[in-house]
Write a protein that holds these residues in place. Structure first.
Motif, PDB file in Angstrom:
ATOM      1  N   ASP A  45     -13.308  -6.199  -1.892  1.00  0.00           N
ATOM      2  CA  ASP A  45     -12.377  -6.983  -2.702  1.00  0.00           C
ATOM      3  C   ASP A  45     -11.158  -6.188  -3.148  1.00  0.00           C
ATOM      4  O   ASP A  45     -10.085  -6.759  -3.356  1.00  0.00           O
ATOM      5  CB  ASP A  45     -13.089  -7.507  -3.965  1.00  0.00           C
ATOM      6  N   HIS A  46     -11.342  -4.881  -3.318  1.00  0.00           N
ATOM      7  CA  HIS A  46     -10.255  -4.063  -3.870  1.00  0.00           C
ATOM      8  C   HIS A  46     -10.434  -2.634  -3.367  1.00  0.00           C
ATOM      9  O   HIS A  46     -11.565  -2.158  -3.250  1.00  0.00           O
ATOM     10  CB  HIS A  46     -10.317  -4.116  -5.405  1.00  0.00           C
ATOM     11  N   VAL A  47      -9.318  -1.953  -3.090  1.00  0.00           N
ATOM     12  CA  VAL A  47      -9.368  -0.564  -2.626  1.00  0.00           C
ATOM     13  C   VAL A  47      -8.634   0.314  -3.626  1.00  0.00           C
ATOM     14  O   VAL A  47      -7.481   0.056  -3.994  1.00  0.00           O
ATOM     15  CB  VAL A  47      -8.750  -0.414  -1.212  1.00  0.00           C
ATOM     16  N   ILE A  48      -9.314   1.359  -4.026  1.00  0.00           N
ATOM     17  CA  ILE A  48      -8.800   2.342  -4.977  1.00  0.00           C
ATOM     18  C   ILE A  48      -8.845   3.685  -4.268  1.00  0.00           C
ATOM     19  O   ILE A  48      -9.704   3.916  -3.418  1.00  0.00           O
ATOM     20  CB  ILE A  48      -9.680   2.358  -6.243  1.00  0.00           C
ATOM     21  N   SER A  49      -7.930   4.587  -4.620  1.00  0.00           N
ATOM     22  CA  SER A  49      -7.978   5.916  -4.020  1.00  0.00           C
ATOM     23  C   SER A  49      -7.464   6.974  -4.986  1.00  0.00           C
ATOM     24  O   SER A  49      -6.619   6.710  -5.837  1.00  0.00           O
ATOM     25  CB  SER A  49      -7.130   5.960  -2.747  1.00  0.00           C
ATOM     26  N   SER A  50      -7.994   8.155  -4.774  1.00  0.00           N
ATOM     27  CA  SER A  50      -7.392   9.361  -5.335  1.00  0.00           C
ATOM     28  C   SER A  50      -5.945   9.385  -4.841  1.00  0.00           C
ATOM     29  O   SER A  50      -5.658   8.866  -3.760  1.00  0.00           O
ATOM     30  CB  SER A  50      -8.158  10.571  -4.782  1.00  0.00           C
ATOM     31  N   PRO A  51      -5.028   9.997  -5.565  1.00  0.00           N
ATOM     32  CA  PRO A  51      -3.646  10.070  -5.088  1.00  0.00           C
ATOM     33  C   PRO A  51      -3.427  11.081  -3.960  1.00  0.00           C
ATOM     34  O   PRO A  51      -2.335  11.179  -3.413  1.00  0.00           O
ATOM     35  CB  PRO A  51      -2.864  10.468  -6.337  1.00  0.00           C
ATOM     36  N   TYR A  52      -4.469  11.822  -3.581  1.00  0.00           N
ATOM     37  CA  TYR A  52      -4.331  12.811  -2.518  1.00  0.00           C
ATOM     38  C   TYR A  52      -4.209  12.096  -1.163  1.00  0.00           C
ATOM     39  O   TYR A  52      -4.971  11.171  -0.862  1.00  0.00           O
ATOM     40  CB  TYR A  52      -5.531  13.747  -2.488  1.00  0.00           C
ATOM     41  N   LYS A  53      -3.281  12.568  -0.351  1.00  0.00           N
ATOM     42  CA  LYS A  53      -2.972  11.916   0.925  1.00  0.00           C
ATOM     43  C   LYS A  53      -4.197  11.728   1.802  1.00  0.00           C
ATOM     44  O   LYS A  53      -4.386  10.671   2.412  1.00  0.00           O
ATOM     45  CB  LYS A  53      -1.885  12.715   1.666  1.00  0.00           C
ATOM     46  N   ARG A  54      -5.066  12.730   1.899  1.00  0.00           N
ATOM     47  CA  ARG A  54      -6.228  12.643   2.776  1.00  0.00           C
ATOM     48  C   ARG A  54      -7.194  11.543   2.340  1.00  0.00           C
ATOM     49  O   ARG A  54      -7.819  10.895   3.180  1.00  0.00           O
ATOM     50  CB  ARG A  54      -6.920  13.997   2.911  1.00  0.00           C
ATOM     51  N   ALA A  55      -7.303  11.314   1.048  1.00  0.00           N
ATOM     52  CA  ALA A  55      -8.167  10.234   0.548  1.00  0.00           C
ATOM     53  C   ALA A  55      -7.532   8.872   0.850  1.00  0.00           C
ATOM     54  O   ALA A  55      -8.218   7.949   1.308  1.00  0.00           O
ATOM     55  CB  ALA A  55      -8.404  10.392  -0.949  1.00  0.00           C
TER      56      ALA A  55
END
Length: 183
Positions: A45-55
């Motif tokens: 439903d939703h995608v969240i990520s660390s702000p690091y490019k690889r994540a």
């Protein structure tokens, strides 16, 4: 009401000293495509990520819209500079959760920020399937909060990428399932 959090440890990256902008390797990009295919079957439903490019690169293929960047899912800061032996330095912070290398976060500090954000997600996205692009150490610290079986030895066995589905009833962890295999 069950809430599923899919913690996605980033795929293989090419080492650079720039933690924020370190990209995935060619193999990492291939694995990120596999991550997207696997998680599309989970109806995220939703995608969240660390702000690091690889994540971000590891989970961007899942997102139907913008990825929400959440700084609290960034990797733990081990130290303010290079450590002579990464594995030994990491083992030391796991042996004494209050200990921190100069300029780094203790397990207690890193876990607190990750768990606080995780609990917030369980309230704001109750009943949803959420993918979280993150990093191995912070992921295991969060998992450890809910079940002590997730420890340093568990961290050492993680693959890049790796996906763990944590199912919650409210804020109570009811099941952990490894999704896919990338070894």
């Amino acid at each position: 009401m069950i809430t599923n959090l899919y913690f996605v440890r980033h795929a293989h990256s090419v080492y650079t000293p720039d933690e924020l902008m370190r990209p995935l390797s060619e193999k990492g990009m291939q694995d990120a495509r596999s991550v997207a295919q696997l998680l599309k079957r989970e109806f995220i439903d939703h995608v969240i990520s660390s702000p690091y490019k690889r994540a971000i690169q590891t989970v961007e293929g899942i997102a139907a819209s913008d990825i929400e960047l959440v700084n609290d899912f960034r990797e733990r800061t081990l130290s303010g500079g290079p450590v002579p032996n990464f594995d030994a330095a990491l083992q030391r912070v796991w042996e004494d959760e209050q200990f921190a290398w100069e300029g780094g976060e203790s397990n207690v500090e890193a876990k607190a920020r990750g768990v606080e954000k995780t609990l917030e997600l369980l309230h704001t996205h109750a009943g949803k399937n959420i993918a979280i692009g993150t990093h191995g150490n912070i992921m295991v610290l969060i998992m450890n909060h809910f079940d002590a079986a997730y420890d340093f030895q568990f961290w050492k066995k993680l693959a890049m990428p790796d996906i763990y589905k944590l199912s919650f009833e409210g804020t109570k962890l009811i099941e952990v399932v490894r999704v896919g295999s990338f070894e």
